[in-house]
Design an enzyme around this catalytic site. Structure first.
Site, PDB file in Angstrom:
ATOM      1  N   ASP A  55      15.685  20.194  39.591  1.00 18.06           N
ATOM      2  CA  ASP A  55      16.739  19.688  38.719  1.00 18.06           C
ATOM      3  C   ASP A  55      16.377  18.255  38.329  1.00 18.06           C
ATOM      4  O   ASP A  55      15.697  17.560  39.086  1.00 18.06           O
ATOM      5  CB  ASP A  55      18.102  19.692  39.429  1.00 18.06           C
ATOM      6  CG  ASP A  55      19.224  19.258  38.505  1.00 18.06           C
ATOM      7  OD1 ASP A  55      19.676  20.097  37.705  1.00 18.06           O
ATOM      8  OD2 ASP A  55      19.652  18.090  38.579  1.00 18.06           O
ATOM      9  N   HIS A  81      25.573  16.733  40.269  1.00 17.89           N
ATOM     10  CA  HIS A  81      24.909  15.872  39.291  1.00 17.89           C
ATOM     11  C   HIS A  81      24.010  14.839  39.957  1.00 17.89           C
ATOM     12  O   HIS A  81      23.755  13.782  39.382  1.00 17.89           O
ATOM     13  CB  HIS A  81      25.931  15.201  38.363  1.00 17.89           C
ATOM     14  CG  HIS A  81      26.718  16.185  37.550  1.00 17.89           C
ATOM     15  ND1 HIS A  81      26.127  16.974  36.586  1.00 17.89           N
ATOM     16  CD2 HIS A  81      28.024  16.526  37.575  1.00 17.89           C
ATOM     17  CE1 HIS A  81      27.056  17.751  36.036  1.00 17.89           C
ATOM     18  NE2 HIS A  81      28.203  17.498  36.622  1.00 17.89           N
ATOM     19  N   ASP A 126      21.580  19.470  43.371  1.00 20.88           N
ATOM     20  CA  ASP A 126      21.710  20.525  42.360  1.00 20.88           C
ATOM     21  C   ASP A 126      20.567  21.531  42.454  1.00 20.88           C
ATOM     22  O   ASP A 126      20.767  22.734  42.223  1.00 20.88           O
ATOM     23  CB  ASP A 126      21.755  19.914  40.959  1.00 20.88           C
ATOM     24  CG  ASP A 126      23.116  19.315  40.630  1.00 20.88           C
ATOM     25  OD1 ASP A 126      24.035  19.431  41.454  1.00 20.88           O
ATOM     26  OD2 ASP A 126      23.253  18.722  39.539  1.00 20.88           O
TER      27      ASP A 126
END
Length: 250
Positions: free
Chosen positions: A9, A147, A152
């Site tokens: 991510d 986030h 993530d």
């Protein structure tokens, strides 16, 4: 379904890989379905963190300035990934930024992938929301710090196995690897002439900026020069600086 992959991510300054920058990379090397090793780093690419991104991620501009340089990060990250496929939630977004960053460092980054968002859209068409947070809530997966890149990446990995447990036998094709594509051209660094003219414009118009000019690309510098000229005008031959323009910002 594959059992060895890199769950990943990124957090970024915006949505466009050609203009915006990666702030953070988080990745988990998964072996035989189990987390084996992690990669996490903040990146300082010289671009301030927009306020909306600070609110969303908790990544401040001070944190960004403490990050590592792109030329340090991308060779290590590409080596970390090796020849393994990747996994992410809307992984095309992450891939575009990572490939652009790798290409800028003269590196190759081509991958096959699993995408938990695409899988969820196929096997859970009636779910009201299929964001990563919604999928974590649906499967009671602890999202950690949402986030933030590493948490993530871990969430996408855990959601994948929840999806496989429920739908793997019924729809194995949903879990097949797909080749990712993104056309990235190496971005040229700012030229010396651009650097000199931009510094002159900033000084002449008394403009303050938190952008690191040394880190700009040629196209970024060109856009900034055009924006300043459009808003404040060119440098006059006499070199006079109107007093009402003191303290401008870009």
């Amino acid at each position: 379904m594959i059992r060895d992959y890199i769950a990943l991510d990124v957090e970024t300054t915006g949505l466009n890989p050609g203009r915006d920058k990666v702030l953070e990379i988080g990745a988990v090397r998964v072996r035989d379905g189990v987390e084996a090793e992690t990669f996490q780093t903040l990146i300082d690419a010289g671009t301030p963190v927009p306020e909306r991104i600070q609110e969303l991620t908790g990544i401040t501009d001070e944190m960004r300035r403490m990050g590592r340089r792109p030329e340090q990060v991308y060779p290590e990250f590409v080596e970390f990934c090796g020849d393994l496929p990747v996994l992410g939630h809307n992984v095309q977004f992450d891939f575009g930024f990572l490939k652009q960053g790798a290409v800028n460092q003269g590196l190759t980054f081509e991958k096959e992938a699993l995408d938990t968002l695409k899988i969820a859209r196929r096997v859970l068409p009636d779910l009201p929301s299929r964001t990563l947070a919604a999928m974590c809530a649906h499967y009671q997966v602890d999202p950690g710090s949402s986030h933030r890149a590493l948490d993530d990446a871990r969430s996408a990995h855990r959601v994948l196995w929840k999806l496989w447990e429920e739908f793997g036998e019924r729809d194995p094709e949903a879990f097949a690897l797909r080749r990712l594509t993104y056309s990235a051209k190496r971005q040229s660094p700012i030229t010396n002439s651009q650097k000199g003219y931009l510094n002159d414009l900033l000084k002449y118009h008394r403009i303050e900026t938190s952008i690191c000019i040394e880190d700009m690309t040629r196209s970024e510098a060109s856009r900034m020069i055009d924006r300043i000229i459009l808003q404040y005008g060119r440098i006059s031959r006499g070199g006079y600086v109107p007093q009402e323009r003191k303290g401008n910002e870009v």
